[in-house]
Design an enzyme around this catalytic site. Structure first.
Site, PDB file in Angstrom:
ATOM      1  N   HIS A  36     -87.950  -2.042  19.760  1.00  0.00           N
ATOM      2  CA  HIS A  36     -87.679  -3.108  20.245  1.00  0.00           C
ATOM      3  C   HIS A  36     -88.950  -4.554  20.153  1.00  0.00           C
ATOM      4  O   HIS A  36     -90.209  -3.284  19.801  1.00  0.00           O
ATOM      5  CB  HIS A  36     -88.263  -2.914  22.251  1.00  0.00           C
ATOM      6  N   GLU A  71     -91.433  -5.463  21.961  1.00  0.00           N
ATOM      7  CA  GLU A  71     -92.964  -4.859  22.596  1.00  0.00           C
ATOM      8  C   GLU A  71     -93.773  -3.982  21.527  1.00  0.00           C
ATOM      9  O   GLU A  71     -94.790  -4.138  21.408  1.00  0.00           O
ATOM     10  CB  GLU A  71     -93.183  -4.146  23.855  1.00  0.00           C
ATOM     11  N   ASP A  92     -55.704 -24.330   4.563  1.00  0.00           N
ATOM     12  CA  ASP A  92     -57.200 -24.860   3.956  1.00  0.00           C
ATOM     13  C   ASP A  92     -57.720 -23.761   2.823  1.00  0.00           C
ATOM     14  O   ASP A  92     -58.784 -23.595   2.574  1.00  0.00           O
ATOM     15  CB  ASP A  92     -58.239 -24.372   5.344  1.00  0.00           C
TER      16      ASP A  92
HETATM   17  N1  LIG Z   1     -60.357 -28.986  14.289  1.00  0.00           N
HETATM   18  C1  LIG Z   1     -60.132 -28.072  13.972  1.00  0.00           C
HETATM   19  O1  LIG Z   1     -61.814 -27.673  14.952  1.00  0.00           O
HETATM   20  C2  LIG Z   1     -59.670 -27.263  13.457  1.00  0.00           C
HETATM   21  C3  LIG Z   1     -60.201 -25.827  13.339  1.00  0.00           C
HETATM   22  C4  LIG Z   1     -59.260 -24.801  12.212  1.00  0.00           C
HETATM   23  C5  LIG Z   1     -57.942 -25.452  12.070  1.00  0.00           C
HETATM   24  N2  LIG Z   1     -57.900 -26.876  11.481  1.00  0.00           N
HETATM   25  C6  LIG Z   1     -56.307 -27.284  11.167  1.00  0.00           C
HETATM   26  O2  LIG Z   1     -55.572 -26.472  12.211  1.00  0.00           O
HETATM   27  C7  LIG Z   1     -54.182 -26.578  11.437  1.00  0.00           C
HETATM   28  C8  LIG Z   1     -53.718 -25.257  11.832  1.00  0.00           C
HETATM   29  O3  LIG Z   1     -53.241 -24.697  13.039  1.00  0.00           O
HETATM   30  P1  LIG Z   1     -52.136 -24.579  13.790  1.00  0.00           P
HETATM   31  O4  LIG Z   1     -52.452 -24.527  15.433  1.00  0.00           O
HETATM   32  O5  LIG Z   1     -51.524 -24.984  12.979  1.00  0.00           O
HETATM   33  O6  LIG Z   1     -51.888 -23.405  13.011  1.00  0.00           O
HETATM   34  P2  LIG Z   1     -53.402 -22.045  14.004  1.00  0.00           P
HETATM   35  O7  LIG Z   1     -53.884 -21.744  15.180  1.00  0.00           O
HETATM   36  O8  LIG Z   1     -54.513 -21.580  13.051  1.00  0.00           O
HETATM   37  O9  LIG Z   1     -51.883 -20.273  13.406  1.00  0.00           O
HETATM   38  C9  LIG Z   1     -51.698 -21.188  13.544  1.00  0.00           C
HETATM   39  C10 LIG Z   1     -50.421 -19.122  13.666  1.00  0.00           C
HETATM   40  O10 LIG Z   1     -50.806 -18.424  14.068  1.00  0.00           O
HETATM   41  C11 LIG Z   1     -49.914 -17.378  13.957  1.00  0.00           C
HETATM   42  N3  LIG Z   1     -50.850 -16.374  15.412  1.00  0.00           N
HETATM   43  C12 LIG Z   1     -50.456 -15.342  15.503  1.00  0.00           C
HETATM   44  N4  LIG Z   1     -51.485 -14.880  16.797  1.00  0.00           N
HETATM   45  C13 LIG Z   1     -50.884 -16.091  17.390  1.00  0.00           C
HETATM   46  C14 LIG Z   1     -51.467 -16.259  18.526  1.00  0.00           C
HETATM   47  N5  LIG Z   1     -52.214 -14.986  19.047  1.00  0.00           N
HETATM   48  N6  LIG Z   1     -51.530 -17.666  18.901  1.00  0.00           N
HETATM   49  C15 LIG Z   1     -51.404 -18.757  17.867  1.00  0.00           C
HETATM   50  N7  LIG Z   1     -50.812 -18.090  17.017  1.00  0.00           N
HETATM   51  C16 LIG Z   1     -51.166 -17.066  16.804  1.00  0.00           C
HETATM   52  C17 LIG Z   1     -49.401 -18.168  14.607  1.00  0.00           C
HETATM   53  O11 LIG Z   1     -48.136 -17.391  13.373  1.00  0.00           O
HETATM   54  P3  LIG Z   1     -46.666 -16.048  13.179  1.00  0.00           P
HETATM   55  O12 LIG Z   1     -46.391 -15.582  14.689  1.00  0.00           O
HETATM   56  O13 LIG Z   1     -46.450 -15.967  12.633  1.00  0.00           O
HETATM   57  O14 LIG Z   1     -47.893 -14.783  13.490  1.00  0.00           O
HETATM   58  C18 LIG Z   1     -49.277 -19.502  14.551  1.00  0.00           C
HETATM   59  O15 LIG Z   1     -48.035 -19.978  13.330  1.00  0.00           O
HETATM   60  C19 LIG Z   1     -54.828 -27.364  10.009  1.00  0.00           C
HETATM   61  O16 LIG Z   1     -54.730 -28.387   9.555  1.00  0.00           O
HETATM   62  C20 LIG Z   1     -56.320 -26.870   9.772  1.00  0.00           C
HETATM   63  O17 LIG Z   1     -56.757 -27.432   9.115  1.00  0.00           O
HETATM   64  C21 LIG Z   1     -58.451 -27.623  12.878  1.00  0.00           C
END
Ligand SMILES: NC(=O)c1ccc[n+]([C@@H]2O[C@H](COP(=O)([O-])OP(=O)(O)OC[C@H]3O[C@@H](n4cnc5c(N)ncnc54)[C@H](OP(=O)(O)O)[C@@H]3O)[C@@H](O)[C@H]2O)c1
Length: 368
Positions: free
Chosen positions: A51, A53, A203
Site C-alpha cells: 500500500h 503508506e 466501425d
Molecule cells: N456516438 C457514439 O458515441 C458511438 C459509439 C459507438 C458506435 N457509434 C455508432 O453507432 C452505430 C452502431 O450503433 P447501433 O445502435 O446500430 O448498434 P450497437 O448498439 O453497437 O449494437 C446493437 C446490436 O448489438 C446486439 N446486442 C446484443 N445485446 C444487446 C443489448 N443488450 N442491447 C442492445 N443490443 C444488443 C444487437 O444485435 P443482436 O440482437 O443480433 O445481438 C444489436 O443489433 C455505428 O454507426 C457506430 O459508428 C456511435
C-alpha cells in the site's frame, strides 16, 4: 511547507501514476513530510503490491523524524489484508505525529476505523482534505466495495442536439481529437470496454487503449473487450473476414456476450480461435444485464465502459444497468439521416469539462 491541500494535490498525482492498474484495489498516493519538506513518496502500483503508506515508509529508508506528517489520499486501512494494516505500519514506524487524509474508507464496515486507531494512539488526524477529488479518483473501487457489482459506465458522443448515429457514409467522428484522447484516458481506467454488434459491424474498432507518455512515446495496451452479439452474427463469416477484435494480437482479451440464440458453429470457431464466449439466456433487458453483472463480478471485472452504440446503451439505460455516464457533446448540429438521440439526466456528481471544442457532461445515474 505546502498547505494540506497542496500536499494532497501531490499525493493525488502520485496515486494517478497507477491509473487503471490497481483493480480491484483503489489508487492511493501518500507522502511523508518532515520540517516542511516532502522526504518520501509512495503510491499503490498494483493489486497485491504494498500500500502507498508502506511504499512511502520504505522509500524513506529510516524511521520518520519525530513530528513528521503522513499525507494520504485514502484513509489508511485498519485491518490486515494480504499486506498488513497500514495504521499499524505508521504507528510501528514511529515519528509520525499527524496524518492528513483525503477520502474516508468507502466500505461502511471500515469507514472511520483507521482514523479512530490513529487518534487512539495519540496522533493528530485531519480528514476530508480534497475529499471529493480523492473519492472520485476511485469511482470503480468505491462502487465495487460497497455493492459487489461492476461499475457500469456508458459513453456516448453526440451532436449538439443529441444524435449519436451518423448516416451511412458520413464522417464517423462526431467529436474532435481532444475528446477522443479523453475517451482513451477513461478506457485505461476501466478493466473492460463493451460495444454492441452494430458497432463492431460498422466501425470494426480495435478497442485497445492508446495514449502518449510524458516523454512523447505512444503506448497501446488492451483490457477486456466485450462484444454483445446475441446470435454471433459478427462471427458468421469466414475467419479471414472476422472483425479485428476476434483476430488481432489481443483476441484472448475479447469476450463475446451471447444468448441461447447463438449460432453453434460460430461459437465453436470463436472458442477454437481463443476468443472467449459467455453464453447467457439473453443479452438484453434486466435479466441480461443482471447476469452480465454477476459474471463480471465472478471474474473480478470491477468496471465496464460501455462505448456504444446507441442500441446497447439504450438497452442498458432502460434496464437500469448504467451507474455512470460520459456524454461528449460536439458543437456540430445533426442533419437528415442522423439517429440514436440521447438525452441523459444525471442524478448526482454532475461535472462538465471542455475537451477542445467539445463538452463532456458526466455524472451518476439514479440506478434502480
Ligand atoms: N456516438 C457514439 O458515441 C458511438 C459509439 C459507438 C458506435 N457509434 C455508432 O453507432 C452505430 C452502431 O450503433 P447501433 O445502435 O446500430 O448498434 P450497437 O448498439 O453497437 O449494437 C446493437 C446490436 O448489438 C446486439 N446486442 C446484443 N445485446 C444487446 C443489448 N443488450 N442491447 C442492445 N443490443 C444488443 C444487437 O444485435 P443482436 O440482437 O443480433 O445481438 C444489436 O443489433 C455505428 O454507426 C457506430 O459508428 C456511435
Amino acid at each position: 511547507m505546502g498547505t494540506d491541500e497542496e500536499l494532497l494535490g501531490r499525493a493525488l498525482a502520485l496515486a494517478r501514476r497507477a491509473w487503471g492498474a490497481t483493480h480491484p484495489n483503489p489508487m492511493v498516493g501518500a507522502l511523508i513530510v518532515e520540517d516542511g519538506e516532502i522526504v518520501a513518496e509512495g503510491w499503490h502500483a498494483r493489486d497485491g503490491g504494498p500500500h502507498a503508506e508502506r511504499v512511502a515508509l520504505a522509500a524513506l529508508g529510516r524511521p520518520p523524524r519525530a513530528g513528521a506528517t503522513m499525507v494520504v489520499t485514502l484513509e489508511p486501512c485498519s485491518t490486515a489484508g494480504r499486506t498488513g494494516a497500514c495504521c499499524d505500519a505508521i504507528l510501528r514506524a514511529g515519528g509520525v505525529a499527524r496524518v492528513v487524509i483525503g477520502a474516508t474508507d468507502p466500505n461502511p464496515a471500515h469507514a472511520g476505523r483507521g482514523v479512530d486507531v490513529l487518534r487512539a494512539a495519540g496522533l493528530a488526524v485531519t480528514t476530508g482534505v480534497r475529499a471529493e477529488e480523492c473519492a472520485e479518483l476511485n469511482l470503480i473501487f468505491n462502487h465495487w466495495i460497497t455493492t459487489g457489482r461492476p461499475f457500469i459506465a456508458g459513453k456516448i458522443a453526440t451532436t449538439r442536439d443529441g444524435f449519436s448515429r451518423p448516416p451511412q457514409g458520413a464522417d464517423r467522428w462526431i467529436t474532435g481529437a481532444a475528446a477522443r484522447e479523453d475517451v482513451h484516458y477513461w478506457r485505461r481506467l476501466f478493466p473492460a470496454i463493451a460495444v454492441g454488434a452494430g458497432t463492431v459491424r460498422s466501425d470494426n474498432p480495435a478497442l485497445t487503449r492508446r495514449w502518449r507518455e510524458a516523454d512523447g512515446t505512444v503506448r497501446e495496451d488492451c483490457g477486456w473487450r466485450f462484444v454483445f452479439d446475441a446470435t454471433l452474427a459478427t462471427a458468421a463469416g469466414a475467419e479471414a473476414n472476422w472483425p479485428r477484435v476476434y483476430a488481432d494480437a489481443w483476441k484472448q482479451r475479447t469476450i463475446v456476450v451471447t444468448s441461447a440464440a447463438a449460432d453453434a458453429s460460430a461459437l465453436a470457431r470463436l472458442e477454437t480461435a481463443g476468443v472467449r464466449v459467455w453464453k447467457m439466456e439473453t443479452t438484453r433487458g434486466v435479466a441480461g444485464w443482471a447476469e452480465f453483472s454477476r459474471r463480471c463480478a465472478a471474474e473480478r471485472i470491477t468496471g465496464v465502459y460501455l462505448e456504444g452504440g446507441f442500441e446497447l446503451l439504450a438497452d442498458a439505460a432502460r434496464a437500469g444497468a448504467l451507474d455512470y455516464g460520459f456524454w461528449y457533446r460536439s458543437p456540430r448540429e445533426s442533419a437528415a439521416g442522423w439517429g440514436g438521440r440521447v438525452e441523459w439526466m444525471f442524478a448526482s456528481g454532475f461535472r462538465t469539462e471542455r475537451h477542445g471544442e467539445d463538452e463532456l457532461l458526466r455524472g451518476f445515474f439514479d440506478r434502480r
